[in-house]
Design an enzyme around this catalytic site. Structure first.
Site, PDB file in Angstrom:
ATOM      1  N   PRO A 187       0.805  -1.214   0.000  1.00 36.56           N
ATOM      2  CA  PRO A 187       0.000   0.000   0.000  1.00 36.56           C
ATOM      3  C   PRO A 187       0.841   1.268   0.000  1.00 36.56           C
ATOM      4  O   PRO A 187       1.618   1.512   0.911  1.00 36.56           O
ATOM      5  CB  PRO A 187      -0.813  -0.106   1.298  1.00 36.56           C
ATOM      6  CG  PRO A 187      -0.576  -1.477   1.822  1.00 36.56           C
ATOM      7  CD  PRO A 187       0.701  -1.943   1.256  1.00 36.56           C
ATOM      8  N   GLU A 188       0.713   2.035  -1.065  1.00 38.11           N
ATOM      9  CA  GLU A 188       1.293   3.367  -1.148  1.00 38.11           C
ATOM     10  C   GLU A 188       0.120   4.336  -1.281  1.00 38.11           C
ATOM     11  O   GLU A 188      -1.020   3.953  -1.067  1.00 38.11           O
ATOM     12  CB  GLU A 188       2.237   3.470  -2.349  1.00 38.11           C
ATOM     13  CG  GLU A 188       3.326   2.393  -2.348  1.00 38.11           C
ATOM     14  CD  GLU A 188       4.244   2.456  -3.561  1.00 38.11           C
ATOM     15  OE1 GLU A 188       4.355   3.533  -4.169  1.00 38.11           O
ATOM     16  OE2 GLU A 188       4.837   1.429  -3.898  1.00 38.11           O
TER      17      GLU A 188
ATOM     18  N   LYS B  61       0.929   7.784   3.824  1.00 34.44           N
ATOM     19  CA  LYS B  61       0.432   6.405   3.726  1.00 34.44           C
ATOM     20  C   LYS B  61      -0.350   5.996   4.968  1.00 34.44           C
ATOM     21  O   LYS B  61      -0.662   4.822   5.143  1.00 34.44           O
ATOM     22  CB  LYS B  61       1.603   5.433   3.528  1.00 34.44           C
ATOM     23  CG  LYS B  61       2.465   5.734   2.304  1.00 34.44           C
ATOM     24  CD  LYS B  61       3.530   4.675   2.112  1.00 34.44           C
ATOM     25  CE  LYS B  61       4.679   5.203   1.288  1.00 34.44           C
ATOM     26  NZ  LYS B  61       5.778   4.226   1.146  1.00 34.44           N
TER      27      LYS B  61
ATOM     28  N   ARG C   1      16.548  -0.328  -2.049  1.00 36.61           N
ATOM     29  CA  ARG C   1      15.345  -0.874  -2.663  1.00 36.61           C
ATOM     30  C   ARG C   1      15.636  -1.335  -4.078  1.00 36.61           C
ATOM     31  O   ARG C   1      16.413  -0.696  -4.797  1.00 36.61           O
ATOM     32  CB  ARG C   1      14.241   0.202  -2.730  1.00 36.61           C
ATOM     33  CG  ARG C   1      13.745   0.644  -1.376  1.00 36.61           C
ATOM     34  CD  ARG C   1      12.881  -0.420  -0.748  1.00 36.61           C
ATOM     35  NE  ARG C   1      12.637  -0.158   0.666  1.00 36.61           N
ATOM     36  CZ  ARG C   1      13.324  -0.732   1.648  1.00 36.61           C
ATOM     37  NH1 ARG C   1      14.292  -1.576   1.386  1.00 36.61           N
ATOM     38  NH2 ARG C   1      13.048  -0.463   2.895  1.00 36.61           N
TER      39      ARG C   1
END
Length: 286
Positions: free
Chosen positions: A2-3, A57, A264
């Site tokens: 979820p962003e 978020k 990342r």
DNA sequence: CTTACGGCCTGGGTGC
DNA sequence: TGCACCCAGGCCGTAA
């Protein structure tokens, strides 16, 4: 994962489903990701859900307590990687890894499910709210081009690291940063200070285009994201680089590559997104 | 202050 | 069949 678009979708669904409802009961499974579970049990029952909002978020549930009159509190929920908030009948079968059950006065139940438990839940008073929210940067959908340039331009960090930094902008994560950078044709390892004004403006516009379209498609369901009604999103079908290592660039046909930036996985097109000089020649063999 | 990096949380998926 | 290990995102501590 979820962003901003996924959280926004969850928030809209929640808003329609629970605003005005009163909480009648709270039960837990595991609680190690909840700041003070006893406080939730003590304070939530009787509260009216006055509003649902998104901050970065975070899902922000505004609560009104009956006593003392008009006392307010805020439930902050961060979904982490695998958190889900679903509202449904209290008698519905319980999904595995469901750890919070909030019973509502209309017979339904708000449930929080989180396989990894990387999510976080905390109840804060209005006095505590600023310190929780203050460190978050502005919302990517609200920031102006000028503000964007001011916050990003001139900094010596890699553009990807800055876009991921929630104190710079609150809401972007790995998927939408990579998609934005590809569409704006900016390599993730470019230093922000080296970006031309025109490139910063393009990034700002592209970021907003990507996020708005993703919100319209109700987010990306890559692993197990679902909205408050339990429905998957559709934006994963529009991904152009994320998790597409080795596949062809939609624009030029070159093979998408993966590098690690800011810890990342970062997917990019080596032809459309030109590497900064100091990185040329030492990109991984794959 | 700014930036980079490693470690930690957890468990599904993968590969041997 | 079992099992070790990688990896995900956010955050925090530490070092330069």
């Amino acid at each position: 994962m979820p962003e901003l678009p996924e959280v926004e979708t969850v928030v809209r669904g929640l808003r329609a489903a629970v605003v005005g409802r009163r909480i009648t009961d709270v039960r837990f499974g595991k609680t190690d990701f909840i700041a003070d579970p006893a406080a939730l049990v003590r304070l939530l029952p009787g509260c009216r859900i006055a509003g649902v909002a998104r901050r970065g978020k975070f899902v922000v549930l505004r609560l009104e307590r009956m006593s003392p009159p008009n006392a307010r509190a805020t439930l902050l929920i961060h979904l982490g990687m695998t958190g889900q908030i679903v509202v449904g009948g209290a008698a519905a079968p319980v999904s595995p890894h469901t750890h919070v059950f909030v019973a509502l006065d209309d017979g339904r139940e708000l449930r929080y499910t989180d396989v990894r438990r990387f999510g976080r839940i905390s109840l804060v008073s209005d006095a505590q709210l600023p310190e929780n929210v203050l460190r978050l940067g502005p919302d990517p959908l609200e920031i102006t081009a000028g503000e964007f340039q001011k916050r990003i331009g001139g900094r010596r960090a890699m553009i990807k690291a800055l876009l991921l930094d929630q104190s710079v902008l609150a809401g972007l994560g790995n998927i939408y940063v990579d998609e934005t950078l590809w569409r704006a044709r900016v390599h993730p390892q470019r230093l922000a200070v080296r970006l031309r004004s025109q490139e910063l403006l393009r990034l700002h516009r592209t970021m907003r285009d990507v996020l708005r379209e993703a919100v319209r498609l109700r987010g990306s369901s890559v692993s197990d994201y679902v909205d408050a009604e339990g429905q998957r999103g559709d934006y994963q079908q529009r991904h152009r680089v994320y998790q597409r290592e080795g596949k062809r660039c939609f624009r030029c046909g070159a093979a998408i590559r993966r590098v690690v930036v800011a810890g990342r996985s970062s997917f990019f097109c080596p032809r459309c997104q030109r590497a900064p000089r100091r990185h040329r020649g030492r990109r991984g063999v794959g």
